[in-house]
Structure formats: structure tokens, C-alpha cells
Design a protein around this motif. Structure first.
Motif, PDB file in Angstrom:
ATOM      1  N   SER A  45       6.917  -3.598  31.494  1.00 15.13           N
ATOM      2  CA  SER A  45       7.826  -2.633  30.586  1.00 15.13           C
ATOM      3  C   SER A  45       8.942  -3.024  29.915  1.00 15.13           C
ATOM      4  CB  SER A  45       7.363  -1.262  31.407  1.00 15.13           C
ATOM      5  OG  SER A  45       8.485  -1.440  32.286  1.00 15.13           O
ATOM      6  N   ALA A  46       9.541  -3.739  30.604  1.00 15.42           N
ATOM      7  CA  ALA A  46      11.027  -4.062  29.977  1.00 15.42           C
ATOM      8  C   ALA A  46      10.945  -5.132  28.706  1.00 15.42           C
ATOM      9  CB  ALA A  46      11.776  -5.155  31.281  1.00 15.42           C
ATOM     10  N   TRP A  47       9.806  -5.554  28.476  1.00 18.51           N
ATOM     11  CA  TRP A  47       9.501  -6.209  27.272  1.00 18.51           C
ATOM     12  C   TRP A  47       9.727  -5.444  26.025  1.00 18.51           C
ATOM     13  CZ3 TRP A  47       9.785  -9.775  30.745  1.00 18.51           C
ATOM     14  CH2 TRP A  47       9.271 -10.958  30.543  1.00 18.51           C
ATOM     15  N   SER A  48       9.619  -4.000  26.125  1.00 15.30           N
ATOM     16  CA  SER A  48       9.608  -3.158  24.779  1.00 15.30           C
ATOM     17  C   SER A  48      10.938  -3.239  24.471  1.00 15.30           C
ATOM     18  CB  SER A  48       8.844  -2.042  25.434  1.00 15.30           C
ATOM     19  OG  SER A  48       9.714  -1.307  26.416  1.00 15.30           O
ATOM     20  N   ALA A  49      11.773  -3.490  25.361  1.00 20.29           N
ATOM     21  CA  ALA A  49      13.387  -3.288  25.026  1.00 20.29           C
ATOM     22  C   ALA A  49      13.566  -4.324  24.107  1.00 20.29           C
ATOM     23  CB  ALA A  49      14.388  -3.461  26.254  1.00 20.29           C
ATOM     24  N   PHE A  50      12.756  -5.399  23.778  1.00 23.30           N
ATOM     25  CA  PHE A  50      13.107  -6.430  22.914  1.00 23.30           C
ATOM     26  C   PHE A  50      12.266  -6.681  21.624  1.00 23.30           C
ATOM     27  CE2 PHE A  50      14.194  -7.949  27.011  1.00 23.30           C
ATOM     28  CZ  PHE A  50      15.384  -8.182  27.135  1.00 23.30           C
ATOM     29  N   GLY A  51      11.549  -5.378  21.506  1.00 18.95           N
ATOM     30  CA  GLY A  51      10.728  -5.290  20.197  1.00 18.95           C
ATOM     31  C   GLY A  51       9.327  -4.859  20.370  1.00 18.95           C
ATOM     32  N   THR A  52       8.683  -4.187  19.709  1.00 13.88           N
ATOM     33  CA  THR A  52       7.102  -4.328  19.669  1.00 13.88           C
ATOM     34  C   THR A  52       6.556  -4.655  18.612  1.00 13.88           C
ATOM     35  OG1 THR A  52       7.341  -1.775  18.871  1.00 13.88           O
ATOM     36  CG2 THR A  52       7.573  -2.233  21.234  1.00 13.88           C
ATOM     37  N   GLU A  53       7.055  -4.971  17.383  1.00 12.24           N
ATOM     38  CA  GLU A  53       6.563  -5.226  16.254  1.00 12.24           C
ATOM     39  C   GLU A  53       5.904  -6.601  16.264  1.00 12.24           C
ATOM     40  OE1 GLU A  53       4.784  -4.725  12.716  1.00 12.24           O
ATOM     41  OE2 GLU A  53       6.020  -3.114  13.887  1.00 12.24           O
ATOM     42  N   ASP A  54       6.775  -7.736  16.723  1.00  9.88           N
ATOM     43  CA  ASP A  54       6.338  -9.021  17.125  1.00  9.88           C
ATOM     44  C   ASP A  54       6.280  -9.386  18.382  1.00  9.88           C
ATOM     45  OD1 ASP A  54       5.985 -11.717  16.519  1.00  9.88           O
ATOM     46  OD2 ASP A  54       8.108 -12.047  16.417  1.00  9.88           O
ATOM     47  N   ALA A  55       5.191  -9.176  19.115  1.00 10.11           N
ATOM     48  CA  ALA A  55       5.052  -9.463  20.451  1.00 10.11           C
ATOM     49  C   ALA A  55       5.577 -11.056  20.841  1.00 10.11           C
ATOM     50  CB  ALA A  55       3.741  -9.177  21.142  1.00 10.11           C
ATOM     51  N   THR A  56       5.287 -11.940  20.160  1.00  8.40           N
ATOM     52  CA  THR A  56       5.690 -13.227  20.519  1.00  8.40           C
ATOM     53  C   THR A  56       7.200 -13.351  20.419  1.00  8.40           C
ATOM     54  OG1 THR A  56       3.558 -14.256  19.529  1.00  8.40           O
ATOM     55  CG2 THR A  56       5.478 -15.822  19.693  1.00  8.40           C
ATOM     56  N   GLY A  57       7.944 -12.849  19.357  1.00  5.97           N
ATOM     57  CA  GLY A  57       9.127 -12.607  19.346  1.00  5.97           C
ATOM     58  C   GLY A  57       9.900 -12.068  20.516  1.00  5.97           C
ATOM     59  N   ALA A  58       9.132 -11.060  20.901  1.00  6.61           N
ATOM     60  CA  ALA A  58       9.730 -10.472  21.995  1.00  6.61           C
ATOM     61  C   ALA A  58       9.593 -11.090  23.300  1.00  6.61           C
ATOM     62  CB  ALA A  58       9.024  -9.032  22.127  1.00  6.61           C
ATOM     63  N   ASP A  59       8.174 -11.763  23.543  1.00  6.21           N
ATOM     64  CA  ASP A  59       8.291 -12.794  24.562  1.00  6.21           C
ATOM     65  C   ASP A  59       9.685 -13.765  24.722  1.00  6.21           C
ATOM     66  OD1 ASP A  59       5.876 -11.675  25.285  1.00  6.21           O
ATOM     67  OD2 ASP A  59       4.709 -13.370  24.860  1.00  6.21           O
ATOM     68  N   TYR A  60       9.815 -14.311  23.677  1.00  2.00           N
ATOM     69  CA  TYR A  60      10.846 -15.499  23.578  1.00  2.00           C
ATOM     70  C   TYR A  60      12.271 -14.730  23.962  1.00  2.00           C
ATOM     71  CZ  TYR A  60       8.235 -19.422  22.149  1.00  2.00           C
ATOM     72  OH  TYR A  60       7.362 -20.306  22.133  1.00  2.00           O
ATOM     73  N   ARG A  61      12.562 -13.606  23.102  1.00  2.00           N
ATOM     74  CA  ARG A  61      13.778 -12.837  23.574  1.00  2.00           C
ATOM     75  C   ARG A  61      13.947 -12.459  24.945  1.00  2.00           C
ATOM     76  NH1 ARG A  61      12.402 -11.115  18.286  1.00  2.00           N
ATOM     77  NH2 ARG A  61      11.389  -9.323  19.160  1.00  2.00           N
ATOM     78  N   ALA A  62      12.867 -11.870  25.637  1.00  2.00           N
ATOM     79  CA  ALA A  62      12.883 -11.445  26.889  1.00  2.00           C
ATOM     80  C   ALA A  62      13.174 -12.426  27.759  1.00  2.00           C
ATOM     81  CB  ALA A  62      11.547 -10.696  27.195  1.00  2.00           C
ATOM     82  N   CYS A  63      12.400 -13.541  27.647  1.00  2.00           N
ATOM     83  CA  CYS A  63      12.526 -14.851  28.379  1.00  2.00           C
ATOM     84  C   CYS A  63      13.904 -15.359  28.236  1.00  2.00           C
ATOM     85  CB  CYS A  63      11.271 -15.822  28.291  1.00  2.00           C
ATOM     86  SG  CYS A  63       9.799 -15.389  28.450  1.00  2.00           S
ATOM     87  N   ALA A  64      14.556 -15.308  27.257  1.00  2.00           N
ATOM     88  CA  ALA A  64      15.906 -16.039  27.036  1.00  2.00           C
ATOM     89  C   ALA A  64      16.945 -14.973  27.704  1.00  2.00           C
ATOM     90  CB  ALA A  64      16.229 -16.135  25.469  1.00  2.00           C
TER      91      ALA A  64
END
Length: 71
Positions: A45-64
């Protein structure tokens, strides 16, 4: 694959791709190329704080932001 930046892969028999992407999210490994539907994927659920439009970009931002689970 030299231009994709891929350094690992997973091969299996059966439909476990969504499980592998879920495991990667839990281990904070971003996955940028897959052929799974969004409904089959689980992200914390914390991934939603990094954006919901581009899931791949959110993955990279959350992991970083969170950093690797195991260093």
C-alpha cells in the motif's frame, strides 16, 4: 537484452508470474517488463504514495526511496 538493463530472469512452468512480481516488490526489486495484467499484481500500500498512473515508475521511485531490503 543489453539495452534493457536486465541482470536476472525467472523461468518456470505454470502461472506464477504475478507471485514473482509480488515477491520482487516485497524484496524492493523493481520490475519493468512483464506481461501481467494490473489486476493480478500486488504492490504494498505504501507504493501508492509514489504515484498510481505509471506503476513501473512508482516501483522504481519506491525502491529508490526505501532502499534494498537486504544490503
Amino acid at each position: 537484452m543489453a539495452n534493457w538493463g536486465a541482470n536476472h530472469g525467472a523461468l518456470s512452468f505454470g502461472h506464477i508470474g504475478a507471485d514473482l512480481v509480488t515477491l520482487a516488490a516485497q524484496l524492493r526489486i523493481p520490475v519493468c517488463m512483464h506481461n501481467l495484467e494490473e489486476a493480478a499484481l500486488f504492490r504494498p500500500s505504501a507504493w501508492s504514495a509514489f504515484g498510481t498512473e505509471d506503476a513501473t515508475g512508482a516501483d522504481y521511485r519506491a525502491c529508490a526511496a526505501f532502499g534494498p531490503l537486504y544490503e
